[in-house]
Design a protein around this motif. Structure first.
Motif, mmCIF file in Angstrom:
data_model
loop_
_atom_site.group_PDB
_atom_site.id
_atom_site.type_symbol
_atom_site.label_atom_id
_atom_site.label_comp_id
_atom_site.label_asym_id
_atom_site.label_seq_id
_atom_site.Cartn_x
_atom_site.Cartn_y
_atom_site.Cartn_z
ATOM 1 N N THR A 43 23.100 15.313 -2.697
ATOM 2 C CA THR A 43 22.991 16.476 -1.786
ATOM 3 C C THR A 43 23.608 17.834 -2.186
ATOM 4 N N ASN A 44 24.907 17.522 -2.828
ATOM 5 C CA ASN A 44 25.291 18.871 -3.139
ATOM 6 C C ASN A 44 24.485 19.625 -4.224
ATOM 7 N N GLN A 45 23.821 18.929 -5.099
ATOM 8 C CA GLN A 45 22.764 19.619 -6.161
ATOM 9 C C GLN A 45 21.564 20.186 -5.423
ATOM 10 N N ALA A 46 21.305 19.603 -4.156
ATOM 11 C CA ALA A 46 20.301 20.020 -3.336
ATOM 12 C C ALA A 46 20.711 21.385 -2.868
ATOM 13 N N TYR A 47 21.857 21.453 -2.445
ATOM 14 C CA TYR A 47 22.459 22.598 -1.795
ATOM 15 C C TYR A 47 22.256 23.808 -2.940
ATOM 16 N N ALA A 48 22.571 23.527 -4.061
ATOM 17 C CA ALA A 48 22.751 24.330 -5.182
ATOM 18 C C ALA A 48 21.189 24.663 -5.520
ATOM 19 N N THR A 49 20.504 23.725 -5.581
ATOM 20 C CA THR A 49 19.002 24.085 -5.589
ATOM 21 C C THR A 49 18.520 25.163 -4.587
ATOM 22 N N ALA A 50 18.827 24.939 -3.592
ATOM 23 C CA ALA A 50 18.314 25.889 -2.482
ATOM 24 C C ALA A 50 19.021 27.162 -2.513
ATOM 25 N N VAL A 51 19.984 27.458 -3.297
ATOM 26 C CA VAL A 51 20.442 28.731 -3.457
ATOM 27 C C VAL A 51 19.672 29.317 -4.695
ATOM 28 N N SER A 83 21.723 34.721 12.750
ATOM 29 C CA SER A 83 21.023 33.595 12.208
ATOM 30 C C SER A 83 20.987 33.837 10.763
ATOM 31 N N LEU A 84 20.418 34.700 10.275
ATOM 32 C CA LEU A 84 20.112 34.926 8.846
ATOM 33 C C LEU A 84 21.354 34.998 8.193
ATOM 34 N N VAL A 85 22.409 35.694 8.417
ATOM 35 C CA VAL A 85 23.807 35.744 7.612
ATOM 36 C C VAL A 85 24.304 34.104 7.851
ATOM 37 N N GLY A 86 24.284 33.435 8.816
ATOM 38 C CA GLY A 86 24.483 32.137 9.065
ATOM 39 C C GLY A 86 24.104 31.364 8.202
ATOM 40 N N ILE A 87 22.736 31.175 7.995
ATOM 41 C CA ILE A 87 22.222 30.426 7.203
ATOM 42 C C ILE A 87 22.364 30.395 5.692
ATOM 43 N N ILE A 88 22.262 32.015 5.245
ATOM 44 C CA ILE A 88 22.502 32.443 3.941
ATOM 45 C C ILE A 88 23.867 31.681 3.651
ATOM 46 N N GLY A 89 24.585 32.179 4.366
ATOM 47 C CA GLY A 89 26.081 31.923 4.086
ATOM 48 C C GLY A 89 26.589 30.555 4.093
ATOM 49 N N TYR A 90 25.993 29.683 4.774
ATOM 50 C CA TYR A 90 26.212 28.160 4.984
ATOM 51 C C TYR A 90 25.439 27.499 3.463
ATOM 52 N N ILE A 91 24.370 27.932 3.269
ATOM 53 C CA ILE A 91 23.834 27.416 1.929
ATOM 54 C C ILE A 91 24.600 27.968 0.800
ATOM 55 N N PHE A 92 24.929 29.315 0.659
ATOM 56 C CA PHE A 92 25.606 29.705 -0.456
ATOM 57 C C PHE A 92 27.098 29.051 -0.568
ATOM 58 N N THR A 93 27.615 28.681 0.472
ATOM 59 C CA THR A 93 29.081 28.133 0.460
ATOM 60 C C THR A 93 29.034 26.748 0.020
ATOM 61 N N LYS A 94 27.716 26.190 0.456
ATOM 62 C CA LYS A 94 27.654 24.546 0.085
ATOM 63 C C LYS A 94 27.237 24.475 -1.296
ATOM 64 N N GLY A 95 26.257 25.543 -1.820
ATOM 65 C CA GLY A 95 25.628 25.319 -3.122
ATOM 66 C C GLY A 95 26.324 25.979 -4.293
ATOM 67 N N ILE A 96 26.844 27.034 -4.170
ATOM 68 C CA ILE A 96 27.262 27.867 -5.229
ATOM 69 C C ILE A 96 28.400 26.937 -6.192
ATOM 70 N N PRO A 97 29.229 26.265 -5.623
ATOM 71 C CA PRO A 97 30.394 25.532 -6.328
ATOM 72 C C PRO A 97 29.570 24.430 -7.295
ATOM 73 N N TYR A 98 28.365 24.215 -7.100
ATOM 74 C CA TYR A 98 27.639 23.245 -7.851
ATOM 75 C C TYR A 98 26.648 23.602 -8.758
ATOM 76 N N LEU A 99 26.619 24.941 -8.927
ATOM 77 C CA LEU A 99 25.793 25.499 -9.884
ATOM 78 C C LEU A 99 26.327 25.562 -11.291
ATOM 79 N N SER A 100 26.214 24.283 -12.078
ATOM 80 C CA SER A 100 26.761 24.088 -13.272
ATOM 81 C C SER A 100 25.616 23.977 -14.437
ATOM 82 N N PRO A 101 26.034 24.185 -15.775
ATOM 83 C CA PRO A 101 25.144 24.298 -16.859
ATOM 84 C C PRO A 101 24.113 23.209 -16.742
ATOM 85 N N GLU A 102 24.847 21.769 -16.376
ATOM 86 C CA GLU A 102 23.862 20.608 -16.585
ATOM 87 C C GLU A 102 22.530 20.477 -15.498
#
Length: 273
Positions: free
Chosen positions: A242-250, A24-43
């Motif tokens: 919502t993509n920026q929300a995933y990045a915030t979660a990361v 469960s832990l790996v699944g949740i962390i992996g899902y959030i990181f997969t969805k959020g990391i691509p949207y971690l931008s300088p802006e």
């Protein structure tokens, strides 16, 4: 034979629980990181928030400030109360038992209830409005039982022979508590503080009604401001970022893990000292 069967059964249950938890832990962390990391931008880390960059920087500063302010208010109170209950109150005292029952009851109350209480008490009755101070005090009431109970258990874990040895060498009560008992109990006290920090950083419901959702860094304690968890909730609720929300979660998860690791490191250092 019966004991061996019971042992195998309990071992199977334990391994199954560990497996479910890890998956469960790996699944949740992996899902959030997969969805959020691509949207971690300088802006996303721009100094000021606007509808174009939906920057999390003000919320990040507010999270750190809210955590520090709440700990400054609550940790001395919680630790002092636990020291009094363990070291100075008589065993079997009705006052101590009453305080413990109240602390355990408060620890089980949902955070939304704390939010409504904080809203009625600090925002409406006292008249502070939605402010940083109202949010910090509400969080303080929420984590005070955690600080008290963990500190109390840490102090109880100190062997009585330590106290008796100190008294035998002529040290007084106050000196024994602060020179012998508390240093030994520091790792446990830090564990309670770490748990509290995690709850402060991840809290949303209690802050929406007390600290507000304004996306800027407050000028003073009576101004409104949102933390990272509230920022995440707001972005998700609005439905446009919502993509920026995933990045915030990361970012939120990295902060929580970093704080926990740092606190554990400090606790080990102090414990060895």
């Amino acid at each position: 034979m019966k004991r061996k069967t019971q042992s195998i059964f309990l071992r199977t249950i334990t391994y199954a629980s560990i497996t479910v938890t890890l998956v469960s832990l790996v699944g949740i962390i992996g899902y959030i990181f997969t969805k959020g990391i691509p949207y971690l931008s300088p802006e996303l880390f721009a100094f000021e928030y606007n509808s174009e960059n939906v920057s999390l920087y003000p919320a990040l500063i507010n999270t750190v400030s809210m955590t520090l302010l709440t700990l400054i208010i609550v940790v001395p109170l919680g630790v002092a109360a636990a020291i009094y209950l363990v070291e100075y109150e008589k065993k079997g005292s009705k006052l101590a038992e009453t305080v413990r029952i109240m602390a355990e009851t408060l620890a089980g109350i949902p955070s939304i209830v704390y939010g409504l209480f904080g809203y009625l008490m600090f925002v409406i009755y006292i008249g502070w409005g939605k402010s940083f101070l109202a949010g910090s005090l509400t969080l303080g009431i929420m984590i005070l039982p955690v600080i008290m109970r963990t500190t109390e258990e840490s102090l109880k874990s100190v062997p009585d022979t330590f106290r008796e040895g100190s008294f035998g060498l002529g040290a007084g009560k106050l000196r024994t508590v602060f020179k012998i008992v508390i240093p030994y109990a520091v790792p446990g006290i830090f564990a309670g503080i770490v748990l509290s920090v995690g709850r402060i950083v991840g809290e949303t419901a209690a802050l929406i009604y007390t600290s507000g959702t304004v996306a800027h860094i407050p000028d003073n304690l009576m101004s409104s401001g949102r933390t990272l968890s509230v920022h995440l909730y707001s972005l998700w609720k609005e439905g446009f970022n919502t993509n920026q929300a995933y990045a915030t979660a990361v970012v939120l998860m990295i902060i929580v893990v970093g704080i926990n690791a740092l606190s554990s490191f400090i606790a080990k250092k102090i414990g060895k000292g």
